[in-house]
Design a protein around this motif. Structure first.
Motif, short mmCIF file in Angstrom:
data_model
loop_
_atom_site.label_atom_id
_atom_site.label_comp_id
_atom_site.label_asym_id
_atom_site.label_seq_id
_atom_site.Cartn_x
_atom_site.Cartn_y
_atom_site.Cartn_z
N ASP A 59 -57.71 41.45 58.77
CA ASP A 59 -57.37 42.36 59.85
C ASP A 59 -55.89 42.75 59.80
OD1 ASP A 59 -59.95 42.33 60.78
OD2 ASP A 59 -59.57 40.89 62.39
N ALA A 60 -55.04 41.80 59.43
CA ALA A 60 -53.61 42.09 59.34
C ALA A 60 -53.33 43.13 58.27
CB ALA A 60 -52.83 40.81 59.05
N TYR A 61 -53.98 42.99 57.12
CA TYR A 61 -53.77 43.97 56.06
C TYR A 61 -54.35 45.34 56.43
CZ TYR A 61 -51.59 41.07 52.51
OH TYR A 61 -50.70 40.29 51.80
N GLN A 73 -42.40 34.81 86.42
CA GLN A 73 -41.26 35.70 86.25
C GLN A 73 -40.55 35.40 84.93
OE1 GLN A 73 -38.48 35.47 89.49
NE2 GLN A 73 -36.96 36.76 88.48
N CYS A 74 -40.40 34.12 84.62
CA CYS A 74 -39.79 33.72 83.37
C CYS A 74 -40.64 34.16 82.18
CB CYS A 74 -39.60 32.21 83.33
SG CYS A 74 -38.77 31.60 81.86
N ALA A 75 -41.96 34.01 82.28
CA ALA A 75 -42.85 34.43 81.21
C ALA A 75 -42.74 35.93 80.97
CB ALA A 75 -44.28 34.05 81.56
N ARG A 76 -42.63 36.70 82.05
CA ARG A 76 -42.47 38.15 81.91
C ARG A 76 -41.17 38.48 81.18
NH1 ARG A 76 -40.54 42.54 86.32
NH2 ARG A 76 -40.77 44.37 85.00
N LEU A 77 -40.11 37.75 81.52
CA LEU A 77 -38.81 37.98 80.89
C LEU A 77 -38.88 37.71 79.39
CD1 LEU A 77 -35.73 38.47 81.14
CD2 LEU A 77 -35.51 36.03 81.68
N MET A 78 -39.48 36.59 79.00
CA MET A 78 -39.58 36.25 77.58
C MET A 78 -40.46 37.24 76.83
SD MET A 78 -37.59 33.63 77.58
CE MET A 78 -36.90 32.55 78.85
N THR A 79 -41.54 37.66 77.47
CA THR A 79 -42.43 38.63 76.84
C THR A 79 -41.73 39.97 76.67
OG1 THR A 79 -44.34 37.53 77.84
CG2 THR A 79 -44.68 39.77 77.02
N THR A 80 -40.90 40.35 77.64
CA THR A 80 -40.14 41.59 77.53
C THR A 80 -39.24 41.58 76.30
OG1 THR A 80 -40.15 42.00 79.92
CG2 THR A 80 -38.38 43.03 78.66
N ILE A 81 -38.60 40.45 76.04
CA ILE A 81 -37.73 40.36 74.86
C ILE A 81 -38.53 40.59 73.59
CG2 ILE A 81 -36.33 38.76 73.48
CD1 ILE A 81 -35.42 37.50 76.16
N VAL A 82 -39.69 39.96 73.49
CA VAL A 82 -40.53 40.12 72.30
C VAL A 82 -41.02 41.56 72.16
CG1 VAL A 82 -42.67 39.40 71.18
CG2 VAL A 82 -41.24 37.70 72.33
N LYS A 83 -41.36 42.19 73.28
CA LYS A 83 -41.93 43.54 73.24
C LYS A 83 -40.88 44.64 73.33
CE LYS A 83 -46.54 42.35 74.87
NZ LYS A 83 -47.63 42.66 75.82
N ARG A 131 -47.65 42.03 66.16
CA ARG A 131 -49.10 42.24 66.29
C ARG A 131 -49.86 41.62 65.13
NH1 ARG A 131 -51.16 48.08 68.03
NH2 ARG A 131 -53.07 46.83 67.99
N GLN A 132 -49.35 41.82 63.90
CA GLN A 132 -50.11 41.32 62.74
C GLN A 132 -50.09 39.80 62.66
OE1 GLN A 132 -48.96 39.80 59.74
NE2 GLN A 132 -46.81 39.68 60.40
N ARG A 133 -49.08 39.16 63.24
CA ARG A 133 -49.01 37.69 63.20
C ARG A 133 -50.19 37.03 63.89
NH1 ARG A 133 -44.05 35.20 65.76
NH2 ARG A 133 -44.48 33.38 64.48
N GLU A 134 -50.76 37.71 64.87
CA GLU A 134 -51.87 37.13 65.64
C GLU A 134 -53.23 37.45 65.04
OE1 GLU A 134 -50.96 35.10 68.00
OE2 GLU A 134 -48.88 35.66 67.59
N GLY A 168 -41.50 48.75 63.17
CA GLY A 168 -41.56 47.52 62.39
C GLY A 168 -41.64 46.28 63.26
N LYS A 169 -40.85 46.23 64.34
CA LYS A 169 -40.88 45.06 65.23
C LYS A 169 -42.25 44.92 65.88
CE LYS A 169 -38.84 43.05 69.38
NZ LYS A 169 -37.69 42.96 70.30
#
Length: 269
Positions: A233-235, A95-105, A225-228, A219-220
Motif C-alpha cells: 500500500d505504501a508503494y 488538548q496536548c494530543a491536539r497540539l502534538m498532532t498539529t506539529i506532525v500535520k 501517511r506511508q509510514r502507517e 513530502g512531509k
C-alpha cells in the motif's frame, strides 16, 4: 515533570514568542520561571502560534525553541492538582494530543532546538517534531512513573521515535538519557556543543527553506501517511504522489535547472 511554581506567568502574548525571518518562523517557549511547563494557557498559546504560521504563505520552516535553563518540563503539575476531576484532566490531555498532532500535520517542517532538559510532555514535544538538534547539555526523560503518573501520552510520540526497548526503559524507570544516547536512538538528529546550537539549527533551517515549499509540504504529508501503511500500500500510494509531484511546476523547474546547471526558481506550485 514541571517545577514548583514561582513567579507569575507571562501574559498569553509572551508565553510563546514568535519571530519570522527569511521564511523561518521561530517559536520560543517563554515560561522559564516554571521551566516552560505546559499549562493549558501555554498549550493554547502554542496552538494559536502554530495555526498562525500554518496559514502564513511566507513561512517555510518552523523552529521550536525555549527560553531559560530547561527546554520543557512537561505538564504543569500544580495546575493538574488544583483542577481535580476527570473531565478537566481529560480535556487537558486531549488538548496536548491536539497540539502534538498539529506539529506532525503542520504543512511546514518543524525543527526542535533543544538546549537543555526535556521531560515528560516536553520529551513528547521533541519527539513530535520532524527534526531535532540538541546541545550536548540536553537530556531527555519520561519520569512520570516516579510520581505515580505513567507517561502514557508522551509514550505515543517517544515510541514512534526510538526503538521499543529504549522507549519502555525510559517509561518504566523514568531515567534520563543524555543527548548522545538520544541521537544514537533517533530521538534527535544531531548533537552539537551548546555554543554551536544556534548556528547548527539556523543552517539546517536555511537549507530546508531553500527548497520548494510546495514540495516540502507534499513530502512531509506523504512521509507520515506511508509510514502507517503496509509495504504494498505504501508503494502504491507513493507512486501516485510521485506522479502528482512530477506534474507540479516546481518539479519541472527543478529538473530543468539541474539539467541546465543553474539554480532553480521556485514558485511554490
Amino acid at each position: 515533570m514541571s517545577a514548583p511554581g514561582t513567579a507569575v506567568s507571562p501574559s498569553p502574548d509572551t508565553l510563546v514568542l514568535l519571530d519570522i525571518d527569511a521564511g523561518i518562523a521561530t517559536l520560543t517557549l517563554n515560561r522559564p520561571q516554571a521551566r516552560n511547563a505546559l499549562s493549558r494557557e501555554m498549550m493554547l498559546t502554542l496552538q494559536a502560534r502554530l495555526d498562525a504560521v500554518a496559514a502564513d504563505p511566507e513561512v517555510k520552516v518552523v523552529v521550536l525553541a525555549a527560553a531559560g535553563p530547561v527546554f520543557c518540563a512537561g505538564h504543569d503539575l500544580k495546575e493538574l492538582r488544583a483542577a481535580r476531576g476527570h473531565d478537566h484532566h481529560l480535556a487537558t490531555f486531549r488538548q496536548c494530543a491536539r497540539l502534538m498532532t498539529t506539529i506532525v500535520k503542520l504543512r511546514q517542517p518543524v525543527i526542535a532546538k533543544v538546549h537543555a532538559m526535556a521531560t515528560a510532555a516536553g520529551c513528547q514535544l521533541v519527539a513530535s517534531c520532524d527534526l531535532a538538534v540538541a546541545a550536548e547539555t540536553a537530556s531527555f526523560a519520561t519520569p512520570g512513573v516516579n510520581i505515580g503518573l505513567f507517561c502514557s501520552t508522551p509514550g505515543v510520540a517517544v515510541s514512534r521515535a526510538v526503538p521499543a526497548k529504549l522507549a519502555m526503559e525510559m517509561l518504566l524507570t523514568g531515567d534520563a538519557i543524555d543527548a548522545a544516547t538520544a541521537a544514537a536512538a533517533g530521538l534527535v538528529n544531531r548533537v552539537v556543543p551548546a555554543a554551536e546550537l544556534d548556528a547548527a539549527v539556523a543552517g539546517l533551517a536555511a537549507r530546508i527553506a531553500a527548497r520548494s515549499p510546495r514540495v516540502l509540504t507534499l513530502g512531509k504529508e506523504t512521509f507520515y501517511r506511508q509510514r502507517e501503511m503496509d509495504l504494498e500500500d505504501a508503494y502504491a500510494y507513493t507512486a501516485e504522489v510521485m506522479a502528482l509531484n512530477m506534474g507540479l511546476h516546481d518539479a519541472g523547474e527543478g529538473i530543468d535547472a539541474f539539467l541546465g546547471k543553474r539554480p532553480p526558481s521556485w514558485q511554490g506550485r
